[in-house]
Design a protein around this motif. Structure first.
Motif, PDB file in Angstrom:
ATOM      1  N   GLY B  43      67.572  38.599  51.592  1.00 60.23           N
ATOM      2  CA  GLY B  43      68.055  39.472  50.523  1.00 60.23           C
ATOM      3  C   GLY B  43      69.344  40.160  50.922  1.00 60.23           C
ATOM      4  O   GLY B  43      70.307  40.232  50.143  1.00 60.23           O
ATOM      5  N   ILE B  47      73.338  39.466  49.491  1.00 53.89           N
ATOM      6  CA  ILE B  47      74.214  40.553  49.012  1.00 53.89           C
ATOM      7  C   ILE B  47      75.536  40.534  49.781  1.00 53.89           C
ATOM      8  O   ILE B  47      76.615  40.655  49.205  1.00 53.89           O
ATOM      9  CB  ILE B  47      73.518  41.923  49.176  1.00 53.89           C
ATOM     10  CG1 ILE B  47      72.350  42.036  48.198  1.00 53.89           C
ATOM     11  CG2 ILE B  47      74.509  43.066  48.937  1.00 53.89           C
ATOM     12  CD1 ILE B  47      71.611  43.358  48.317  1.00 53.89           C
ATOM     13  N   ALA B  62      73.808  47.900  38.885  1.00 55.22           N
ATOM     14  CA  ALA B  62      72.773  46.885  38.658  1.00 55.22           C
ATOM     15  C   ALA B  62      71.812  46.761  39.834  1.00 55.22           C
ATOM     16  O   ALA B  62      70.636  46.457  39.643  1.00 55.22           O
ATOM     17  CB  ALA B  62      73.423  45.529  38.377  1.00 55.22           C
ATOM     18  N   PHE B  63      72.302  47.011  41.043  1.00 54.14           N
ATOM     19  CA  PHE B  63      71.472  46.774  42.219  1.00 54.14           C
ATOM     20  C   PHE B  63      70.869  48.049  42.803  1.00 54.14           C
ATOM     21  O   PHE B  63      70.321  48.024  43.889  1.00 54.14           O
ATOM     22  CB  PHE B  63      72.278  46.015  43.283  1.00 54.14           C
ATOM     23  CG  PHE B  63      72.209  44.519  43.095  1.00 54.14           C
ATOM     24  CD1 PHE B  63      71.425  43.740  43.933  1.00 54.14           C
ATOM     25  CD2 PHE B  63      72.898  43.903  42.057  1.00 54.14           C
ATOM     26  CE1 PHE B  63      71.333  42.365  43.749  1.00 54.14           C
ATOM     27  CE2 PHE B  63      72.808  42.527  41.866  1.00 54.14           C
ATOM     28  CZ  PHE B  63      72.035  41.754  42.713  1.00 54.14           C
ATOM     29  N   ARG B  65      68.214  49.595  42.105  1.00 57.50           N
ATOM     30  CA  ARG B  65      66.761  49.522  42.286  1.00 57.50           C
ATOM     31  C   ARG B  65      66.357  48.472  43.313  1.00 57.50           C
ATOM     32  O   ARG B  65      65.192  48.267  43.571  1.00 57.50           O
ATOM     33  CB  ARG B  65      66.098  49.207  40.941  1.00 57.50           C
ATOM     34  CG  ARG B  65      66.343  50.268  39.892  1.00 57.50           C
ATOM     35  CD  ARG B  65      65.427  51.474  40.041  1.00 57.50           C
ATOM     36  NE  ARG B  65      64.030  51.159  39.784  1.00 57.50           N
ATOM     37  CZ  ARG B  65      63.471  51.164  38.584  1.00 57.50           C
ATOM     38  NH1 ARG B  65      64.172  51.462  37.531  1.00 57.50           N
ATOM     39  NH2 ARG B  65      62.206  50.875  38.434  1.00 57.50           N
ATOM     40  N   TRP B  66      67.353  47.773  43.864  1.00 58.07           N
ATOM     41  CA  TRP B  66      67.092  46.665  44.790  1.00 58.07           C
ATOM     42  C   TRP B  66      66.674  47.180  46.162  1.00 58.07           C
ATOM     43  O   TRP B  66      65.809  46.600  46.822  1.00 58.07           O
ATOM     44  CB  TRP B  66      68.360  45.821  44.864  1.00 58.07           C
ATOM     45  CG  TRP B  66      68.430  44.803  45.953  1.00 58.07           C
ATOM     46  CD1 TRP B  66      68.739  45.007  47.258  1.00 58.07           C
ATOM     47  CD2 TRP B  66      68.205  43.399  45.827  1.00 58.07           C
ATOM     48  NE1 TRP B  66      68.728  43.834  47.950  1.00 58.07           N
ATOM     49  CE2 TRP B  66      68.401  42.827  47.093  1.00 58.07           C
ATOM     50  CE3 TRP B  66      67.870  42.563  44.763  1.00 58.07           C
ATOM     51  CZ2 TRP B  66      68.274  41.466  47.327  1.00 58.07           C
ATOM     52  CZ3 TRP B  66      67.751  41.208  45.007  1.00 58.07           C
ATOM     53  CH2 TRP B  66      67.948  40.667  46.274  1.00 58.07           C
ATOM     54  N   VAL B  69      63.142  47.918  47.206  1.00 54.85           N
ATOM     55  CA  VAL B  69      62.413  46.657  47.367  1.00 54.85           C
ATOM     56  C   VAL B  69      62.688  46.067  48.750  1.00 54.85           C
ATOM     57  O   VAL B  69      61.783  45.559  49.417  1.00 54.85           O
ATOM     58  CB  VAL B  69      62.811  45.663  46.251  1.00 54.85           C
ATOM     59  CG1 VAL B  69      62.043  44.366  46.394  1.00 54.85           C
ATOM     60  CG2 VAL B  69      62.572  46.274  44.883  1.00 54.85           C
ATOM     61  N   LEU B  70      63.953  46.148  49.180  1.00 59.02           N
ATOM     62  CA  LEU B  70      64.291  45.664  50.523  1.00 59.02           C
ATOM     63  C   LEU B  70      63.551  46.475  51.591  1.00 59.02           C
ATOM     64  O   LEU B  70      63.124  45.929  52.607  1.00 59.02           O
ATOM     65  CB  LEU B  70      65.798  45.725  50.753  1.00 59.02           C
ATOM     66  CG  LEU B  70      66.641  44.677  50.018  1.00 59.02           C
ATOM     67  CD1 LEU B  70      68.117  44.907  50.262  1.00 59.02           C
ATOM     68  CD2 LEU B  70      66.266  43.262  50.431  1.00 59.02           C
ATOM     69  N   SER B  73      60.207  45.062  51.909  1.00 56.29           N
ATOM     70  CA  SER B  73      60.228  43.860  52.740  1.00 56.29           C
ATOM     71  C   SER B  73      60.328  44.223  54.218  1.00 56.29           C
ATOM     72  O   SER B  73      59.738  43.566  55.083  1.00 56.29           O
ATOM     73  CB  SER B  73      61.408  42.972  52.352  1.00 56.29           C
ATOM     74  OG  SER B  73      61.301  42.599  50.998  1.00 56.29           O
TER      75      SER B  73
END
Lengths: 167, 163
Positions: B43, B47, B62-63, B65-66, B69-70, B73
């Motif tokens: 991920g 990026i 856009a990212f 909220r990413w 999540v990372l 992980s």
């Protein structure tokens, strides 16, 4: 056990000789590249699938989809390094149940990806950050995620299921 | 140190992970660690590559909220890694490369925070950060893979026969 004709050919190639002769540095290098490739694939397609499934929220699928070319690059990196592994020790793979299942998962994943782009992508790409995907799109991406986890699992555990014989 | 290694290796959890006759012990943890690596390193690398190669890497915001999540992980990788460490503490902790790997993970996570704060939210270019991040994740993967080749002691009372 007699060596099959295909294996005699594989072992006669320059690539096979090169892998066996230079294995000490080439093998770990290709493993590292193979792990990098799988990371790019899982780290893009995996998150895209998780978003369409609704496990990960708050991102437009189209934005995540822009990263997928890097996952495809990882896939081809792994085809390339996979060929190196296979030509080095063909019998380790050809007679290995984990490898058979890995190929099966790869085949289903490919057919499923084709299905996704013909039957679901048009609806998925217009979704906003918090919109849920259709049940059909979720089923297809669910199969995708399971297949890629299957590929990863079979690949990682492959050496635990080596055939008992080596040529 | 050997007394500590022996204590860990004789614990019920360590013994179970190493010796349980089921794929749901050592092998499952290994798969989870690989999956965590894929989601975390992959991920991040995607990026980084996007920042380095794309003309318009991301739509603003856009990212955002990413990154949680990372971190999820990261938690998967760290917890499965901890279980692998409990199974084989001597193997990892007597190998200098293991500490190099941990240092690279720490640095890479720090750079990830910088990228999430500076690059994605302010739409700055950040090619320097992306390059550092990409190299760090490649180093993490490479070091992790080489751990299988470079250890000198497997268990506290059992060294690798070939070493």
């Amino acid at each position: 056990m007699e060596m099959a004709a295909w294996e005699i050919w594989v072992r006669s190639t320059a690539l096979s000789h090169f892998v066996l002769k230079q294995g000490q540095w080439l093998w770990p290098l290709c493993e590292t590249l193979h792990f990098l490739g799988l990371s790019l694939l899982i780290g893009t397609v995996g998150y895209f699938d998780l978003r369409v499934l609704g496990v990960v929220k708050g991102m437009a699928p189209a934005e995540l989809h822009r990263l997928i070319p890097w996952g495809i690059a990882g896939y081809f990196l792994n085809l390339l390094t996979g060929v190196v592994f296979f030509f080095g020790y063909p019998e380790q793979y050809a007679y290995n149940t984990a490898f058979h299942f890995k190929l099966l998962f790869m085949t289903v994943a490919a057919a499923n990806a084709a299905l996704f782009y013909t039957a679901a992508f048009r609806d998925v790409r217009v979704l906003r950050a918090d919109q849920a995907a259709s049940p059909r799109a979720r089923v297809i991406t669910g199969i995708s995620l399971l297949c890629w986890i299957g590929v990863l699992t079979c690949g990682r555990l492959l050496t635990f299921y080596r055939p008992p014989f080596f040529h | 140190m050997d007394a500590f290694f022996a204590y860990l290796e004789n614990s019920a959890l360590s013994t179970w992970i190493r010796e349980a006759d089921t794929v749901f012990a050592f092998q499952a943890i290994l798969v989870l660690h690989t999956l965590g690596m894929g989601l975390l390193a992959g991920g991040n690398a995607a990026i980084d590559l996007q920042i380095l190669r794309a003309r318009r890497p991301f739509a603003p915001g856009a990212f955002e909220r990413w990154f949680p999540v990372l971190w999820g992980s990261f938690a998967l990788s760290a917890m499965s890694g901890l279980l692998l460490l409990i199974a084989y503490p001597t193997k990892a902790l007597t190998n200098p490369l293991f500490y190099v790997k941990l240092a690279c993970v720490a640095l890479a996570m720090w750079v990830m925070q910088l990228i999430s704060r500076k690059v994605l939210k302010e739409s700055a270019r950040g090619k320097y950060l992306a390059t550092v991040s990409l190299l760090l994740w490649i180093a993490v993967i490479g070091a992790g893979r080489l751990l299988a080749y470079t250890y000198t002691r497997l268990l506290v009372h059992f060294s690798h026969p070939g070493m």
